[in-house]
Enzyme design. Structure first.
Site, short mmCIF file in Angstrom:
data_model
loop_
_atom_site.label_atom_id
_atom_site.label_comp_id
_atom_site.label_asym_id
_atom_site.label_seq_id
_atom_site.Cartn_x
_atom_site.Cartn_y
_atom_site.Cartn_z
N CYS A 73 -1.54 43.85 34.59
CA CYS A 73 -0.74 45.01 35.15
C CYS A 73 -0.79 45.95 33.82
CB CYS A 73 0.62 44.89 35.85
SG CYS A 73 1.44 43.88 34.85
N ASP A 127 2.54 12.76 -3.50
CA ASP A 127 3.50 11.70 -4.36
C ASP A 127 4.15 12.33 -5.46
OD1 ASP A 127 3.06 9.55 -2.74
OD2 ASP A 127 1.13 9.02 -3.65
N LYS A 161 1.76 34.19 -11.55
CA LYS A 161 0.14 33.66 -11.72
C LYS A 161 -0.10 33.22 -13.05
CE LYS A 161 -4.66 34.50 -10.63
NZ LYS A 161 -5.38 35.72 -10.86
N PHE A 198 3.05 5.24 8.18
CA PHE A 198 1.60 5.38 8.16
C PHE A 198 1.03 4.81 6.69
CE2 PHE A 198 -1.01 6.79 11.66
CZ PHE A 198 -0.08 6.91 12.52
N LYS A 242 4.56 -2.57 2.24
CA LYS A 242 5.12 -1.23 2.36
C LYS A 242 6.24 -1.35 3.82
CE LYS A 242 1.99 1.52 0.21
NZ LYS A 242 0.90 2.43 0.15
N LYS A 251 10.05 -0.49 2.75
CA LYS A 251 10.42 0.82 3.10
C LYS A 251 11.45 0.62 4.60
CE LYS A 251 6.77 3.31 1.34
NZ LYS A 251 6.07 4.71 1.10
O1 C5P Z 1 3.64 4.46 -0.28
P1 C5P Z 1 2.62 5.46 0.43
O2 C5P Z 1 2.66 6.84 0.16
O3 C5P Z 1 1.47 4.63 0.80
O4 C5P Z 1 3.56 5.33 2.02
C1 C5P Z 1 2.79 6.13 3.14
C2 C5P Z 1 3.87 6.56 4.20
O5 C5P Z 1 5.26 6.83 3.46
C3 C5P Z 1 3.69 7.21 4.98
O6 C5P Z 1 4.31 7.02 6.41
C4 C5P Z 1 4.24 8.56 4.54
O7 C5P Z 1 4.36 9.65 5.30
C5 C5P Z 1 5.41 8.14 3.71
N1 C5P Z 1 5.63 8.70 2.46
C6 C5P Z 1 6.89 9.49 2.12
N2 C5P Z 1 7.24 10.15 1.19
C7 C5P Z 1 6.44 10.02 0.20
C8 C5P Z 1 5.06 9.64 0.34
C9 C5P Z 1 4.92 8.80 1.43
O8 C5P Z 1 7.82 9.65 3.40
N3 C5P Z 1 6.95 10.76 -0.86
#
Ligand code: C5P
Length: 405
Positions: free
Chosen positions: A163, A284, A294, A329, A343, A347
């Site tokens: 409309c 990482d 820049k 993951f 891991k 973790k």
């Molecule tokens: O140690 P890695 O990087 O192989 O582990 C992978 C997992 O850790 C993933 O689930 C990713 O989302 C998480 N991760 C995180 N913080 C980071 C690196 C990876 O939470 N700095």
């Protein structure tokens, strides 16, 4: 354009489509065409008013079946009873204020409205109308009445209306329509009432205002997990870095850029979460001293970047865990089945999904993934290479089987 449902979902689905007299009836042509191509058996019913907007021949050609509109069609079977017994669901799209009112008021004076009274629980309304008509209290009251007896409603989208006005009342675009229909038709709703937090995609770590370090994560795996959890009834929050895929509908999306942003947003939501899935590809490292302007190349034949390690968010979540189911993951091209359990323990996760990175076949920037599902009791499920949406459903179903059934 990604649409989040598993490719097999529409195969052999038997759906009735009820078309009523709204201008957006033309969009339903696309929906029906897509579903027929995906392998569904679609039978179209049109009201007399719908025929003012679109011809029967269009749907007849697409479905290769006659279109029904007459309640008194002569034949061996009583048509409205037969159709509602034969088909799994009736999708009324577009649903006008008139058809909603007729059904809420108990009037079955044509084929479509008569079908409704046979089995209202099978019916899904997709209302589309002017914004003021949509907000009219009578329309809203009528919808409440229909929902109370088990009919489902797809909430209209917002935007430009036929409309010329703007607001709520648009028939959803094809990808939103198909995804929402998948959510509505998916059962059982095994995560109903559960809050699921998912991180997805890459992060960007800025070197200067316009350059950054990142990785090739598309976000497809995390978005597929979000849709699969939503389809099982979960309240889903997706925290995502800059992704190259479409964000699924029906979820709460929090965009972030850097790993620091991801950490802040994740910690903010973590306490209220039942399941947290960290599928983001977090960088990482980040530049320790990003430039505010820049970086110029003049006079430099070499540029050395100093990087510092980012905090491991998953480990932090593992330390703060109370009752959350925490899923990590792990993507590797090497010793995956050694790294993943290490891991998982390091973790403090409940589950680790281990992905095989095989360029062009499995992992980053491809539609498929080969994975293993490991839990903290030492159980390991080998999942074959499959489409990421199918894998997302498999992962969510394993989580439900282990923790919510
Ligand atoms: O140690 P890695 O990087 O192989 O582990 C992978 C997992 O850790 C993933 O689930 C990713 O989302 C998480 N991760 C995180 N913080 C980071 C690196 C990876 O939470 N700095």
């Amino acid at each position: 354009m990604n649409i989040y449902y598993p490719p097999q979902f529409w195969k052999k689905k038997k759906l009735l489509f009820g078309i009523t007299g709204g201008i957006s009836a033309f969009k339903v042509v696309g929906f029906v065409s897509h579903l027929v191509q995906a392998g569904s058996d679609i039978q179209v019913i049109m009201t007399k008013a719908a025929q003012q907007f679109i011809g029967e021949n269009t749907f007849n050609a697409l479905t290769r079946k006659p279109v029904y509109s007459d309640l008194f069609e002569s034949g061996e079977k009583i048509l409205h009873i037969h159709l509602m017994r034969e088909y799994e669901n009736l999708v009324v799209a577009p649903a006008t204020a008139n058809i909603i009112g007729k059904m809420a008021g108990g009037i079955g004076d044509d084929l479509l409205s008569s079908c409704f009274f046979v089995d209202p629980k099978k019916v899904i309304f997709v209302p589309a109308m002017n914004v003021d008509m949509w907000h009219n209290p009578i329309v809203q009251e009528n919808l409440k009445k229909l929902v109370a007896i088990g009919t489902r409603v797809m909430v209209p989208s917002s935007g430009n209306l036929a409309c010329g006005e703007r607001g709520e009342g648009r028939l959803p675009e094809q990808e939103v329509f198909l995804e929402t229909l998948y959510y509505l038709l998916c059962s059982p709703q095994s995560l109903q009432g559960k809050k699921v937090l998912i991180t997805a995609g890459p992060t960007r770590e800025y070197i200067d205002p316009i350059r950054y370090l990142t990785n090739s994560s598309s976000g497809l795996m995390g978005c597929s997990l979000a849709a699969a959890a939503r389809a099982r009834g979960a309240d889903v929050t997706l925290i995502g870095g800059p992704m190259s895929v479409r964000i699924p509908s029906g979820i709460r999306y929090i965009p972030i850029v850097s790993s620091q942003d991801l950490k802040t947003a994740t910690l903010e939501h973590y306490d209220k979460t039942d399941v947290c899935i960290m599928s983001a590809a977090v960088a990482d490292y980040r530049p320790s001293n990003p430039s505010a302007v820049k970086i110029k190349k003049q006079g430099k034949t070499e540029l050395i970047l100093n990087l510092i390690q980012n905090p491991d968010i998953l480990s932090e979540l593992g330390r703060r865990k109370v009752s959350q189911i925490l899923v990590g993951f792990c993507a590797e091209d090497g010793d995956l089945l050694v790294e993943a359990p290490r891991k998982l323990q390091q973790k403090n996760c409940d589950v680790m999904v281990a992905n095989r990175i095989l360029p062009g076949e499995s992992g980053f920037e491809v539609d498929k993934n080969k994975a293993w599902f490991l839990n903290k009791n030492g159980e390991m499920i080998d999942i074959p290479l499959m489409d990421k949406m199918e894998l997302a459903e498999t992962i969510i179903d394993h989580l439900v089987a282990f923790y919510f059934s």
